[in-house]
Design a protein around this motif. Structure first.
Motif, mmCIF file in Angstrom:
data_model
loop_
_atom_site.group_PDB
_atom_site.id
_atom_site.type_symbol
_atom_site.label_atom_id
_atom_site.label_comp_id
_atom_site.label_asym_id
_atom_site.label_seq_id
_atom_site.Cartn_x
_atom_site.Cartn_y
_atom_site.Cartn_z
ATOM 1 N N ASP A 80 0.814 -1.216 0.000
ATOM 2 C CA ASP A 80 0.000 0.000 0.000
ATOM 3 C C ASP A 80 0.849 1.267 0.000
ATOM 4 O O ASP A 80 0.411 2.319 -0.454
ATOM 5 C CB ASP A 80 -0.909 0.024 1.233
ATOM 6 N N ASN A 81 2.031 1.177 0.571
ATOM 7 C CA ASN A 81 2.816 2.388 0.798
ATOM 8 C C ASN A 81 3.985 2.597 -0.157
ATOM 9 O O ASN A 81 4.487 3.710 -0.281
ATOM 10 C CB ASN A 81 3.376 2.386 2.234
ATOM 11 N N ILE A 82 4.442 1.522 -0.768
ATOM 12 C CA ILE A 82 5.687 1.614 -1.524
ATOM 13 C C ILE A 82 5.516 2.484 -2.780
ATOM 14 O O ILE A 82 4.497 2.437 -3.463
ATOM 15 C CB ILE A 82 6.199 0.193 -1.886
ATOM 16 N N ALA A 83 6.519 3.331 -3.016
ATOM 17 C CA ALA A 83 6.560 4.111 -4.252
ATOM 18 C C ALA A 83 7.693 3.531 -5.089
ATOM 19 O O ALA A 83 8.854 3.617 -4.715
ATOM 20 C CB ALA A 83 6.828 5.583 -3.942
ATOM 21 N N GLY A 84 7.369 2.895 -6.186
ATOM 22 C CA GLY A 84 8.398 2.304 -7.022
ATOM 23 C C GLY A 84 8.884 0.984 -6.463
ATOM 24 O O GLY A 84 8.111 0.197 -5.933
ATOM 25 N N ASP A 85 10.193 0.767 -6.572
ATOM 26 C CA ASP A 85 10.778 -0.506 -6.165
ATOM 27 C C ASP A 85 11.476 -0.380 -4.819
ATOM 28 O O ASP A 85 11.811 0.713 -4.393
ATOM 29 C CB ASP A 85 11.798 -0.962 -7.213
ATOM 30 N N PRO A 86 11.716 -1.521 -4.167
ATOM 31 C CA PRO A 86 12.505 -1.491 -2.940
ATOM 32 C C PRO A 86 13.917 -0.968 -3.224
ATOM 33 O O PRO A 86 14.399 -1.062 -4.360
ATOM 34 C CB PRO A 86 12.567 -2.957 -2.512
ATOM 35 N N LEU A 87 14.553 -0.455 -2.206
ATOM 36 C CA LEU A 87 15.912 0.053 -2.387
ATOM 37 C C LEU A 87 16.871 -1.103 -2.639
ATOM 38 O O LEU A 87 16.765 -2.147 -1.998
ATOM 39 C CB LEU A 87 16.363 0.800 -1.128
ATOM 40 N N ASP A 88 17.809 -0.891 -3.555
ATOM 41 C CA ASP A 88 18.868 -1.874 -3.695
ATOM 42 C C ASP A 88 19.949 -1.557 -2.658
ATOM 43 O O ASP A 88 19.861 -0.564 -1.930
ATOM 44 C CB ASP A 88 19.425 -1.895 -5.120
ATOM 45 N N ALA A 89 20.957 -2.437 -2.603
ATOM 46 C CA ALA A 89 21.962 -2.317 -1.546
ATOM 47 C C ALA A 89 22.637 -0.945 -1.544
ATOM 48 O O ALA A 89 22.876 -0.348 -0.493
ATOM 49 C CB ALA A 89 23.010 -3.421 -1.700
ATOM 50 N N LYS A 90 22.873 -0.438 -2.745
ATOM 51 C CA LYS A 90 23.585 0.836 -2.849
ATOM 52 C C LYS A 90 22.722 2.008 -2.330
ATOM 53 O O LYS A 90 23.168 2.835 -1.534
ATOM 54 C CB LYS A 90 23.983 1.076 -4.314
ATOM 55 N N SER A 91 21.455 2.033 -2.787
ATOM 56 C CA SER A 91 20.562 3.108 -2.341
ATOM 57 C C SER A 91 20.293 3.010 -0.845
ATOM 58 O O SER A 91 20.103 4.010 -0.166
ATOM 59 C CB SER A 91 19.219 3.065 -3.063
ATOM 60 N N GLU A 92 20.277 1.777 -0.357
ATOM 61 C CA GLU A 92 20.019 1.604 1.060
ATOM 62 C C GLU A 92 21.171 2.168 1.883
ATOM 63 O O GLU A 92 20.962 2.873 2.886
ATOM 64 C CB GLU A 92 19.805 0.126 1.380
ATOM 65 N N ALA A 93 22.382 1.863 1.449
ATOM 66 C CA ALA A 93 23.560 2.370 2.152
ATOM 67 C C ALA A 93 23.598 3.905 2.100
ATOM 68 O O ALA A 93 23.958 4.563 3.083
ATOM 69 C CB ALA A 93 24.838 1.789 1.541
ATOM 70 N N LEU A 94 23.173 4.436 0.969
ATOM 71 C CA LEU A 94 23.134 5.893 0.817
ATOM 72 C C LEU A 94 22.090 6.499 1.771
ATOM 73 O O LEU A 94 22.341 7.505 2.440
ATOM 74 C CB LEU A 94 22.799 6.245 -0.638
ATOM 75 N N ALA A 95 20.942 5.860 1.825
ATOM 76 C CA ALA A 95 19.877 6.341 2.718
ATOM 77 C C ALA A 95 20.354 6.316 4.171
ATOM 78 O O ALA A 95 20.089 7.241 4.938
ATOM 79 C CB ALA A 95 18.628 5.472 2.561
ATOM 80 N N ARG A 96 21.085 5.270 4.517
ATOM 81 C CA ARG A 96 21.592 5.180 5.878
ATOM 82 C C ARG A 96 22.571 6.314 6.156
ATOM 83 O O ARG A 96 22.538 6.929 7.226
ATOM 84 C CB ARG A 96 22.259 3.817 6.119
ATOM 85 N N ALA A 97 23.423 6.572 5.160
ATOM 86 C CA ALA A 97 24.405 7.650 5.325
ATOM 87 C C ALA A 97 23.712 8.998 5.514
ATOM 88 O O ALA A 97 24.227 9.881 6.201
ATOM 89 C CB ALA A 97 25.330 7.684 4.113
#
Lengths: 168, 248
Positions: free
Chosen positions: B224-241
């Protein structure tokens, strides 16, 4: 698993009248008592694997209901109450109790007992369980159950104005 | 012979062994005072019994019948605790759902046992359920993927929500199949849904984490909430940063 759980559900349906009666001896208000029963039923079904084959379903269910009630009682004062307070509950007209002035006073008297006396009275005198069964459900020695029962009876006699039964 | 009140009470309750029972019986025949005390125990017992027996003939409330029957058919769905009215499924908890969110913490504790409260994984602030302790730690720092079994929290999937917040699903190791969805808003992980239950078939979900044991309500909330696709490993690491703060 699913078939076994369905079967358990039906067995619990058979027990509902007694579960409601026991709950009513713990929580004075119909709504609160039924909340406890609902919680107990849901907990029981989610823990059906913990029901030992040789165990009696009724004792197991009484235990789950009792624990749910204890959780709720203990949590009082520490957080906003999930259920309406007892004091409020006593003042709310209860259609079921109006039928019988006598029944109302017994229920009011029960509601004034300390938690640990009320649960023993509910299991032994209302539900008719043996001291041993009550001790297992509550997780206390029989001696403790006996003395709580005696004190609870004394208080009830006094509250109901039936004269003091105690003079050991 | 004198008897303590406890013995007379046990007599009235049918709890005495044969020998003692006979002694009390003899005493009752001799001593009217003992007879009176036993009678008073019996009268109280009868009075309690008859007061509460009326409950047995009351019609059973529908909600209890369906709790016994519906939950048995679908254990996963009915143990969903909705944390936000607009996103969470209400299902079997209409009453609790209608309560203010401040009540929900109590409901959660009742529902999932005291372990959550004791491990301080969830707290409440201004009526909003927030991750704390080990859960907050894992949501903020742990990257997606299988972890060592000692890790108390397993992170499932990270994604950007339609409202522009980073969200992550999690499962608590200590309570098998207890999972949820949390979204980061203003530095805090707000819990969107928390549910217990085994994975079951949701028809054609847009996204389902591989090998996921997430409860259906959580998977539903992701979809219900997701916009687009789940984050891949790289985007996830970036989001964490970026401390899970999404910048347009």
């Amino acid at each position: 698993m699913s078939a076994a759980n369905d079967d358990l559900g039906e067995q619990i349906v058979q027990l509902l009248p007694r579960l409601r009666r026991f709950a009513r001896s713990l929580a004075n208000r119909v709504q609160d008592a039924d909340d406890l029963v609902q919680l107990a039923v849901e907990r029981a079904l989610s823990r059906s694997s913990q029901l030992r084959p040789e165990a009696q379903l009724s004792s197991w269910m009484f235990g789950i209901l009792r624990n749910a009630w204890i959780d709720e009682s203990r949590a009082r004062g520490r957080r906003t109450r999930l259920f309406v307070s007892e004091e409020l509950g006593e003042n709310i007209a209860d259609p079921a109790a109006d039928r019988q002035a006598d029944a109302l006073s017994v229920q009011e008297a029960m509601a004034r007992l300390p938690v640990e006396q009320r649960e023993v009275i509910g299991l032994v005198l209302v539900e008719g369980l043996s001291y041993k069964e009550a001790a297992e459900i509550i997780g206390a020695p029989i001696g403790t159950i006996t003395s709580r029962l005696a004190r609870g009876r004394d208080s009830l006699q006094a509250l109901l104005g039936n004269g003091r039964g105690a003079s050991a | 012979m004198t008897f303590t009140d406890e013995v007379l009470m046990a007599y009235a309750d049918g709890e005495l062994d044969t020998a003692t029972r006979q002694q009390v019986q003899d005493a009752i025949d001799r001593d009217p005072e003992i007879a009176r005390r036993v009678a008073s125990h019996r009268a109280l017992r009868d009075s309690l019994r008859s007061s509460f027996d009326a409950v047995l003939s009351e019609p059973l409330p529908d909600r209890l019948l369906s709790a016994a029957r519906a939950v048995a058919r679908d254990p996963a769905e009915s143990r969903v605790v909705p944390l936000r009215r607009n996103t969470a499924p209400v299902r079997a908890w209409p009453k609790w759902a209608a309560l203010a969110a401040s009540f929900v913490l109590g409901a959660v504790a009742l529902q999932f046992g005291t372990s959550l409260r004791e491990s301080a994984s969830i707290t409440e602030r201004n009526g909003q359920m927030l991750a704390s302790g080990a859960l907050q730690e894992a949501l903020s720092n742990q990257l997606t993927g299988p972890r060592a079994t000692q890790t108390p929290v397993q992170i499932g999937v990270s994604f950007l929500s339609k409202s522009g917040h980073y969200c992550r699903t999690f499962q608590l190791q200590e309570a098998t199949s207890l999972g949820g969805l949390a979204c980061n808003e203003a530095g805090s992980w707000k819990l969107e849904v928390l549910a217990r239950g085994e994975a079951s078939a949701i028809q054609n979900p847009q996204y389902r984490p591989a090998g996921s044991q997430l409860p259906p309500a959580v998977i539903q909330a992701v979809n219900d909430n997701i916009a687009g696709d789940p984050l891949d490993a790289k985007s996830e690491a970036l989001a964490r940063a970026q401390k899970w703060h999404h910048t347009q």
